[in-house]
Design a protein around this motif. Structure first.
Motif, short mmCIF file in Angstrom:
data_model
loop_
_atom_site.label_atom_id
_atom_site.label_comp_id
_atom_site.label_asym_id
_atom_site.label_seq_id
_atom_site.Cartn_x
_atom_site.Cartn_y
_atom_site.Cartn_z
N GLY A 94 -5.26 -0.03 -2.42
CA GLY A 94 -4.20 -1.03 -1.51
C GLY A 94 -3.01 -1.55 -2.41
N PHE A 95 -3.21 -1.84 -3.60
CA PHE A 95 -1.72 -2.29 -4.15
C PHE A 95 -0.76 -1.38 -4.24
N SER A 96 -1.35 0.14 -4.52
CA SER A 96 -0.24 1.14 -4.68
C SER A 96 0.55 1.51 -3.44
N ALA A 97 -0.17 1.25 -2.26
CA ALA A 97 0.40 1.29 -1.09
C ALA A 97 1.32 0.65 -0.32
N LEU A 98 0.92 -0.92 -0.92
CA LEU A 98 1.65 -2.06 -0.35
C LEU A 98 2.73 -2.48 -1.11
N LEU A 99 2.83 -2.02 -2.44
CA LEU A 99 3.68 -2.80 -3.46
C LEU A 99 5.22 -2.31 -3.09
#
Length: 461
Positions: free
Chosen positions: A289-294
């Motif tokens: 989720g971090f990777s997709a949203l950052l």
């Protein structure tokens, strides 16, 4: 059926040309997977869609991979890895054209789903091709082959940001077309067919129920922000949630009745694997989720350029690769649990740093610090979490590895769907994203608590 491959080894230069061909295919898949994250804002503006639906371009891609991974290897065994590889590359390239030409969100989502199916087929059949080509040296070749994903994690965000700087989000997909054509031509000329074997039928019913569960759950989460539309908003959420619950119940019943189900029930809960699976769901929610949203968060909160926002994921990938080598060297001495807990604690800190406003620095430096800490944590946790699950049932290491990927993708799908839906409904999407990163930190804290209950294992297993 008899094999169509001659057993005699070929010249080294031909073997390495085959190797380069399949690695380039995996790089295309890996770069596409990470570069799209940098384009969420651009796609949202151009297509006039809410972030909740644009987020499906990432989540539905993961759904496609989840659904095809359990039987992709069997397709290669039954029909030949060369044939399935060429079909997957052709399909991935064709779907890239469809995505690039999309005039609406629905077309783009359908194209991304089909792209995910094609990409999910590539990994197992490409591995089989490398294994057959290198014979006794397959272990080293496959180890080298696996570096395609870390390299893709470095290049993808930079490529996406660079393309968006000089062109539109559509070129992120169009760039796959010449690469795909070259790969098909090289594959037809160089790759030999692998032996074919008779395999059991794929669990299509189980795959059907899993598809219904994932897609209906995603619709229910996405439509939460539609409550202001009157009675149709809550009704659509209730309907999608009901379908999800029914599909989940039928899936569990099917898994316990089918002789060869898509997910073996004993690997869901037996021998502390239930603990591992839950931890992987939380891990995937926070990390993927971090990777997709950052990148999107960096653009809407701090106005960073796409190439700078994408570069944050490159910082994370570089630190992850460095620390992974350290973790591998320490696994047998310390065991996997200390490395796993240290890594996940670092990732929790990273999520908190990302959510907070910059302290005594500009946003680029501050977010790079957070991304670097995330990379350090992932570098320690990734190798150790792989060992933590597989050592419980070493005789089924491959199946456990596949479930680890699946449950992490499920966590990512839920996290991205929830965050994008919340951001779409919020008056201040940037602030909502910051709160979401704090929520992901809490989720990762739960993964740390579960990881502390996993038995440690030193030395060989």
């Amino acid at each position: 059926m008899s094999a169509t491959v001659e057993a005699a080894p070929r010249r080294a230069v031909v073997r390495w040309l085959v190797f380069a061909t399949v690695v380039l295919a995996m790089l295309m898949h890996a770069i596409d997977q990470t570069s799209v994250a940098t384009a969420l804002s651009a796609m949202q503006t151009d297509l006039g869609a809410s972030l909740a639906w644009i987020g499906w371009t990432i989540t539905v891609y993961s759904v496609g991979q989840i659904l095809v991974l359990p039987f992709a290897g069997a397709l290669g065994e039954r029909f030949g890895s060369r044939r399935i590889y060429l079909l997957a590359v052709t399909s991935f390239t064709t779907m890239s054209v469809l995505c690039g030409l999309s005039s609406g969100t629905v077309e783009l989502i359908v194209g991304r789903f089909l792209q995910g199916l094609s990409g999910g087929v590539l990994l197992p059949v490409a591995t089989a091709i490398v294994s057959a080509e290198f014979g006794k040296d397959r272990d080293r070749a496959i180890a080298l082959f696996s570096t395609a994903f870390p390299i893709g994690a470095i290049l993808g965000p930079l490529a996406g940001g660079l393309i968006l700087t000089f062109a539109s989000w559509r070129e992120i997909f169009f760039v796959n077309v010449p690469v795909g054509i070259v790969l098909v031509c090289l594959g037809r000329a160089l790759i030999r067919e692998t032996p074919r074997t008779a395999v059991g039928r794929a669990d299509l019913v189980g795959i059907g129920w899993l598809t219904a569960l994932l897609l209906s759950g995603m619709v229910a989460i996405t439509r939460i922000g539609s409550f202001a539309e009157g009675w149709t908003g809550p009704a659509s959420v209730a309907l999608a949630a009901s379908v999800s619950l029914v599909a989940g119940w039928f899936l569990l019943r099917h898994l316990h009745r089918h002789p060869a189900p898509i997910i073996p029930p004993r690997l869901l809960t037996g021998q502390r694997l239930g603990l591992m699976n839950l931890m992987n769901v939380l891990f995937g929610a926070a990390v993927l989720g971090f990777s997709a949203l950052l990148p999107h968060y960096a653009q809407i909160r701090y106005g960073m350029a796409p190439i700078s926002a994408g570069g944050l994921l490159t910082v994370r990938a570089v630190f992850m690769i460095i620390l992974s080598a350290v973790a591998v060297s320490l696994l047998r001495r310390l065991g996997h649990r200390p490395l796993l807990l240290t890594g996940m604690a670092a990732m929790t800190v990273s999520l908190v740093l990302i959510a907070l406003p910059p302290l005594h620095s500009g946003p680029e430096l501050w977010l790079s610090l957070g991304a670097g800490v995330m990379g350090l944590g992932m570098g320690l946790a990734a190798p150790s979490s792989a060992n933590a699950g597989m050592h419980l049932v070493p005789e089924q290491a491959a199946a456990v590895s596949g479930l680890r990927v699946m449950f992490r993708q499920v966590g990512a799908i839920v996290a991205i769907s929830v965050v994008t839906a919340a951001s779409s409904a919020a008056a201040d999407p940037a602030a909502a994203n910051a709160v979401a990163f704090l929520a992901l930190a809490v989720v990762m804290g739960g993964a740390v608590a579960l990881g502390a209950r996993i038995p440690n294992q030193r030395g060989r297993w």
